[in-house]
Design a protein around this motif. Structure first.
Motif, short mmCIF file in Angstrom:
data_model
loop_
_atom_site.label_atom_id
_atom_site.label_comp_id
_atom_site.label_asym_id
_atom_site.label_seq_id
_atom_site.Cartn_x
_atom_site.Cartn_y
_atom_site.Cartn_z
N UNK A 16 7.51 -27.68 0.79
CA UNK A 16 7.62 -26.27 1.08
C UNK A 16 8.96 -25.79 0.62
N UNK A 17 9.02 -24.60 0.12
CA UNK A 17 10.26 -24.07 -0.42
C UNK A 17 11.08 -23.50 0.71
N UNK A 18 12.31 -23.95 0.85
CA UNK A 18 13.17 -23.53 1.94
C UNK A 18 14.53 -23.17 1.42
N UNK A 19 15.28 -22.46 2.24
CA UNK A 19 16.66 -22.13 1.94
C UNK A 19 17.55 -23.01 2.82
N UNK A 20 18.52 -23.74 2.25
CA UNK A 20 19.40 -24.58 3.06
C UNK A 20 20.09 -23.75 4.14
N UNK A 21 20.09 -24.20 5.39
CA UNK A 21 20.68 -23.40 6.47
C UNK A 21 22.19 -23.33 6.44
N UNK A 22 22.86 -24.22 5.67
CA UNK A 22 24.32 -24.20 5.57
C UNK A 22 24.99 -24.38 6.93
N UNK A 23 24.42 -25.20 7.77
CA UNK A 23 25.01 -25.43 9.08
C UNK A 23 23.92 -25.74 10.09
N UNK A 24 24.19 -25.39 11.36
CA UNK A 24 23.20 -25.67 12.39
C UNK A 24 22.98 -27.16 12.54
N UNK A 25 21.71 -27.55 12.52
CA UNK A 25 21.39 -28.98 12.62
C UNK A 25 21.90 -29.75 11.41
N UNK A 194 22.59 -49.67 14.85
CA UNK A 194 22.75 -48.25 15.14
C UNK A 194 22.26 -47.35 14.01
N UNK A 195 21.88 -47.94 12.89
CA UNK A 195 21.24 -47.15 11.85
C UNK A 195 19.94 -46.53 12.35
N UNK A 196 19.31 -47.16 13.31
CA UNK A 196 18.09 -46.58 13.89
C UNK A 196 18.41 -45.27 14.60
N UNK A 197 19.57 -45.21 15.25
CA UNK A 197 19.99 -43.97 15.90
C UNK A 197 20.30 -42.91 14.84
N UNK A 198 20.95 -43.34 13.76
CA UNK A 198 21.24 -42.39 12.67
C UNK A 198 19.95 -41.84 12.08
N UNK A 199 18.96 -42.70 11.93
CA UNK A 199 17.70 -42.25 11.39
C UNK A 199 17.01 -41.24 12.29
N UNK A 200 17.16 -41.41 13.60
CA UNK A 200 16.53 -40.47 14.53
C UNK A 200 17.10 -39.06 14.37
N UNK A 201 18.32 -38.93 13.85
CA UNK A 201 18.92 -37.62 13.65
C UNK A 201 18.40 -36.92 12.41
N UNK A 202 17.72 -37.64 11.52
CA UNK A 202 17.29 -37.08 10.24
C UNK A 202 16.03 -36.23 10.42
N UNK A 203 16.19 -35.10 11.08
CA UNK A 203 15.05 -34.21 11.30
C UNK A 203 14.67 -33.51 10.01
#
Length: 576
Positions: A16-25, A194-203
């Motif tokens: 899907x075509x999106x615009x980078x939010x430049x912040x936020x999450x 802890x890479x598993x925790x880092x991966x969980x952040x990759x929404x």
């Protein structure tokens, strides 16, 4: 514009075509990438601190021991395209977490190693493969959330390598003294999990209008990937109506009564005679591309055509029934055989689906890896080969070299910490500077300068024999190392675009694999043959400088081409 990473039915990602939010999450993505680089690149650098321990415990020479670090780096980069592929097919989140589990298991297994060959597999291959699955998706996610502040975001994210090295170097040295190399590897395995925790952040970045595509892509997909798919096909209807075949272009010649189609059960068997076809040879090849077994024509066929009233529906249904009964089915079968269509409707539908999916996959592959034909990317790829050879040996042999000139273990480990601090400053400063609007056009030039300066530092390393001289070297080399490391994804994105960044980074890190594999063993072989480190560090410095020279030459050629293009119209006007 970037492409979000979704996970729809069947495990396939939807673009899907999106615009980078430049912040936020996006800043949480940066934090996750920051922690990932600590667990991957900083831990890989600190493996060089095990060099002397492995050499003494297994009683091996420099060249044999250096293969451990080479295999980690090589496998990480060699399998980087696999990480990009899994991130595209599954999701970045799942791929990073899978890599965390695999790399942690490799470090834990390495703590039970009984030979150097065991470490080649467990530490070099298994851990390196886990790092590969986590590294590329984590870095690519930052590029999806940022566009205008991309260099700064990457500078902060990649600074995890320097900060991790600064913190982990003395910690690893302490662990080696307290728990030996086996205990240290076991603890590092827990850290890397802890890479598993880092991966969980990759929404995944949600797309606006996920099902909306550009008009060009939509038309291509409609032309190449149109297929008649029905989930509940009743094969019994094929026995009643034989085959329901409608060739392409037939509907254009089919005369509708009152310009309407009847509702209800439409039992239509249409096979145009050769006399009514504009081009029989072409049309015969198109017969049976569309097979309809349902009781109603699809909404696509009815679009724009008015619905008929019930009386007309009944009348048309009766006429259609008579038409079916009166048709000579033997003649139809003969025409089908003459057209080469001897398969059943189900087989025809299956073959149509297979060919359409093959065209879709081919189209996706062309779009995903089309950047491989971009001349600027090819030149950048050549420079990466020399860069990767130059940057590996100094990190591997910095601590052994410091020990060889008489430094204590703690001071030698402190040099790695200084190297990490320099990397932090280089990551952030070059990222911030090249994000300025007035300097964005000079990102490639900044990258070239950083590589060249790192090469000059390596050329003079073998002349430094005291702690007071090695500290400034570690700081300067770490600074320029952090600068070009932060700019690698930035300049790559500037060339290929954000939509192809995941696949492009996979290729970029893949190109690092072979130089990473051969550089430390060649450096160790040179040390064994010459008895010092001069040849090893000089060769690394020359490789850095040559990588910088390749890009500088390409920039000069492009500059002269632009100047010639600008001056040619003026020259033509002066002649006229």
């Amino acid at each position: 514009m970037t492409t979000s990473d979704g996970k729809p039915e069947g495990g396939r990602s939807v673009s899907g075509v999106t615009t980078p939010p430049e912040g936020g999450w996006g800043w949480m993505i940066v934090a996750g990438c920051f922690l990932s680089t600590i667990c991957i690149r900083a831990v890989t650098r600190c493996v060089s601190m095990f060099f002397v321990e492995f050499q003494l415990h297994f009683e091996k020479d420099y060249s044999s021991t250096a293969w451990i670090h080479s295999l980690i780096d090589c496998t990480t980069m060699l399998c980087a395209p696999l990480g990009g592929l899994l991130a595209h097919r599954l999701s970045c989140r799942a791929t990073v977490m899978l890599g965390g589990l695999l790399s942690s298991a490799g470090l834990v297994l390495s703590s039970f190693a009984s030979s150097l060959e065991f470490l080649y597999v467990s530490l070099g291959v298994v851990t390196g493969l886990g790092f590969a699955l986590s590294y590329t998706p984590a870095i690519a996610m930052v590029g999806r959330y940022f566009s205008e502040r991309k260099a700064l975001a990457y500078g902060v994210a990649m600074s995890g390598s320097g900060i991790g090295t600064f913190v982990l170097a003395p910690v690893v040295q302490l662990l080696l003294e307290r728990y030996s190399w086996r205990g240290a590897l076991l603890i590092l395995g827990g850290l890397v999990s802890n890479l598993c925790v880092c991966g969980a952040l990759m929404r995944p970045l949600e797309a606006r209008g996920r099902q909306r595509m550009s008009e060009k892509n939509k038309s291509n997909l409609e032309n190449d990937c149109t297929t008649t798919e029905s989930e509940d096909l009743e094969l019994k209807s094929s026995m009643e109506t034989r085959e329901l075949l409608i060739s392409n272009g037939a509907l254009a010649n089919f005369k509708l009564q009152n310009n309407k189609l009847a509702q209800g059960n439409i039992a239509l068997l249409l096979l145009l005679p050769s006399s009514s076809r504009p081009d029989p040879n072409v049309t015969d090849l198109k017969i049976a591309e569309c097979i309809f077994f349902s009781n109603k024509l699809t909404e696509t066929m009815l679009a724009g055509i008015g619905r008929s009233d019930p009386e007309l529906a009944d009348e048309t249904l009766a006429e259609d029934s008579k038409l079916v009964e009166s048709m000579n089915l033997n003649n139809i079968d003969a025409k089908i055989e003459n057209s080469g269509l001897k398969t059943s409707p189900a087989e025809s539908l299956a073959s149509t689906k297979t060919s359409s999916r093959s065209r879709c996959l081919s189209l996706e592959s062309r779009e995903e890896y089309g950047f491989l034909l971009i001349p600027d990317f090819l030149i950048l790829s050549v420079s990466f080969l020399f860069l990767a050879y130059g940057c590996s040996a100094p990190v591997v042999y910095l601590v052994p070299y410091a020990l060889s000139v008489g430094l204590e273990r703690q001071r030698a480990a402190f040099l790695m910490s200084i190297f990490g601090v320099g990397g932090i400053v280089g990551n952030i400063t070059f990222g911030w500077i090249t994000d300025r609007k007035c300097l964005k056009r000079y990102r490639m030039l900044s990258y070239v300068v950083a590589i060249g300066m790192a090469g000059l530092c390596c050329m003079f390393l073998h002349l430094l024999h005291s702690f007071s001289l090695l500290v400034p070297f570690s700081l300067l080399y770490g600074y320029f190392d952090g600068a070009y490391v932060a700019l690698i994804p930035v300049v790559t994105s500037d060339i290929v675009g954000s939509s192809c960044l995941t696949s492009a980074l996979g290729v970029v890190y893949f190109l690092h694999a072979i130089p990473y594999l051969i550089s430390p063993p060649i450096g160790g072989w040179l040390v064994d043959r010459t008895g010092d480190y001069a040849a090893t560090f000089s060769l690394s410095g020359a490789s850095f400088i040559f990588s910088s020279a390749v890009l500088a030459a390409a920039m000069l050629v492009r500059h002269f081409q632009k100047s010639a293009a600008r001056s040619s119209p003026a020259a033509q006007l002066s002649l006229t």
